[in-house]
Scaffold this motif. Structure first.
Motif, PDB file in Angstrom:
ATOM      1  N   GLN A   2      36.538  35.485   6.507  1.00 56.69           N
ATOM      2  CA  GLN A   2      36.436  36.713   5.712  1.00 56.69           C
ATOM      3  C   GLN A   2      36.156  36.357   4.249  1.00 56.69           C
ATOM      4  O   GLN A   2      36.794  35.477   3.686  1.00 56.69           O
ATOM      5  CB  GLN A   2      37.768  37.455   5.832  1.00 56.69           C
ATOM      6  N   LEU A   3      35.169  37.014   3.666  1.00 56.05           N
ATOM      7  CA  LEU A   3      34.849  36.782   2.265  1.00 56.05           C
ATOM      8  C   LEU A   3      35.706  37.681   1.378  1.00 56.05           C
ATOM      9  O   LEU A   3      35.955  38.837   1.708  1.00 56.05           O
ATOM     10  CB  LEU A   3      33.376  37.059   1.994  1.00 56.05           C
ATOM     11  N   SER A   4      36.099  37.132   0.230  1.00 53.91           N
ATOM     12  CA  SER A   4      36.888  37.915  -0.715  1.00 53.91           C
ATOM     13  C   SER A   4      35.986  38.895  -1.461  1.00 53.91           C
ATOM     14  O   SER A   4      34.757  38.812  -1.385  1.00 53.91           O
ATOM     15  CB  SER A   4      37.596  36.988  -1.703  1.00 53.91           C
ATOM     16  N   ASP A   5      36.600  39.806  -2.189  1.00 52.31           N
ATOM     17  CA  ASP A   5      35.830  40.767  -2.988  1.00 52.31           C
ATOM     18  C   ASP A   5      34.989  40.050  -4.035  1.00 52.31           C
ATOM     19  O   ASP A   5      33.878  40.480  -4.349  1.00 52.31           O
ATOM     20  CB  ASP A   5      36.768  41.767  -3.661  1.00 52.31           C
ATOM     21  N   HIS A   7      33.654  37.015  -3.754  1.00 48.63           N
ATOM     22  CA  HIS A   7      32.495  36.451  -3.067  1.00 48.63           C
ATOM     23  C   HIS A   7      31.460  37.524  -2.747  1.00 48.63           C
ATOM     24  O   HIS A   7      30.256  37.315  -2.908  1.00 48.63           O
ATOM     25  CB  HIS A   7      32.921  35.750  -1.778  1.00 48.63           C
ATOM     26  N   LEU A   8      31.926  38.665  -2.288  1.00 47.59           N
ATOM     27  CA  LEU A   8      31.008  39.752  -1.958  1.00 47.59           C
ATOM     28  C   LEU A   8      30.266  40.247  -3.198  1.00 47.59           C
ATOM     29  O   LEU A   8      29.062  40.531  -3.131  1.00 47.59           O
ATOM     30  CB  LEU A   8      31.772  40.902  -1.295  1.00 47.59           C
ATOM     31  N   ALA A   9      30.962  40.333  -4.323  1.00 50.87           N
ATOM     32  CA  ALA A   9      30.314  40.762  -5.572  1.00 50.87           C
ATOM     33  C   ALA A   9      29.273  39.744  -6.013  1.00 50.87           C
ATOM     34  O   ALA A   9      28.187  40.106  -6.464  1.00 50.87           O
ATOM     35  CB  ALA A   9      31.364  40.965  -6.664  1.00 50.87           C
ATOM     36  N   TYR A  10      29.598  38.464  -5.861  1.00 56.63           N
ATOM     37  CA  TYR A  10      28.659  37.394  -6.222  1.00 56.63           C
ATOM     38  C   TYR A  10      27.385  37.493  -5.384  1.00 56.63           C
ATOM     39  O   TYR A  10      26.282  37.472  -5.920  1.00 56.63           O
ATOM     40  CB  TYR A  10      29.327  36.033  -6.023  1.00 56.63           C
ATOM     41  N   TRP A  11      27.537  37.630  -4.082  1.00 58.98           N
ATOM     42  CA  TRP A  11      26.371  37.699  -3.207  1.00 58.98           C
ATOM     43  C   TRP A  11      25.594  39.000  -3.384  1.00 58.98           C
ATOM     44  O   TRP A  11      24.368  39.009  -3.254  1.00 58.98           O
ATOM     45  CB  TRP A  11      26.772  37.501  -1.749  1.00 58.98           C
ATOM     46  N   ARG A  12      26.274  40.075  -3.708  1.00 54.33           N
ATOM     47  CA  ARG A  12      25.585  41.339  -3.970  1.00 54.33           C
ATOM     48  C   ARG A  12      24.677  41.193  -5.182  1.00 54.33           C
ATOM     49  O   ARG A  12      23.510  41.594  -5.151  1.00 54.33           O
ATOM     50  CB  ARG A  12      26.606  42.462  -4.184  1.00 54.33           C
ATOM     51  N   ARG A  15      21.700  38.894  -4.369  1.00 58.05           N
ATOM     52  CA  ARG A  15      20.677  39.605  -3.589  1.00 58.05           C
ATOM     53  C   ARG A  15      19.881  40.582  -4.448  1.00 58.05           C
ATOM     54  O   ARG A  15      18.654  40.677  -4.323  1.00 58.05           O
ATOM     55  CB  ARG A  15      21.314  40.343  -2.411  1.00 58.05           C
TER      56      ARG A  15
END
Length: 86
Positions: A2-5, A7-12, A15
């Protein structure tokens, strides 16, 4: 896994940057080709503008895209704490 918030913000953001630069690349590449005949009515340094844009301008723009990607990703990496150099 599971990715943390964070990590998700970084990848968002990664992208979004990639998509924005690909859109710019597409507009320059295909937009210039689409309007090449109309652009050839004008001259720049003695060459038809459509030719000059593809021979010189597009290449410079592609280098600019690569430079923007490097600068923004370095800042993003530092902001999220994943930079190789601190």
């Amino acid at each position: 896994m599971q990715l943390s918030d964070k990590h998700l913000a970084y990848w968002r953001r990664t992208r979004l940057l990639t998509i924005a630069l690909l859109v710019a690349w597409t507009v320059v590449t295909f937009g210039g080709a689409y309007y090449a005949i109309a652009l050839n009515e004008f001259e720049l340094f003695g060459f038809p503008l459509g030719f000059y844009l593809f021979a010189q301008g597009a290449l410079l723009f592609y280098l600019l895209i690569a430079g923007i990607y490097v600068l923004v990703m370095n800042r993003l990496d530092r902001a999220f704490g994943v930079a190789e150099r601190r």
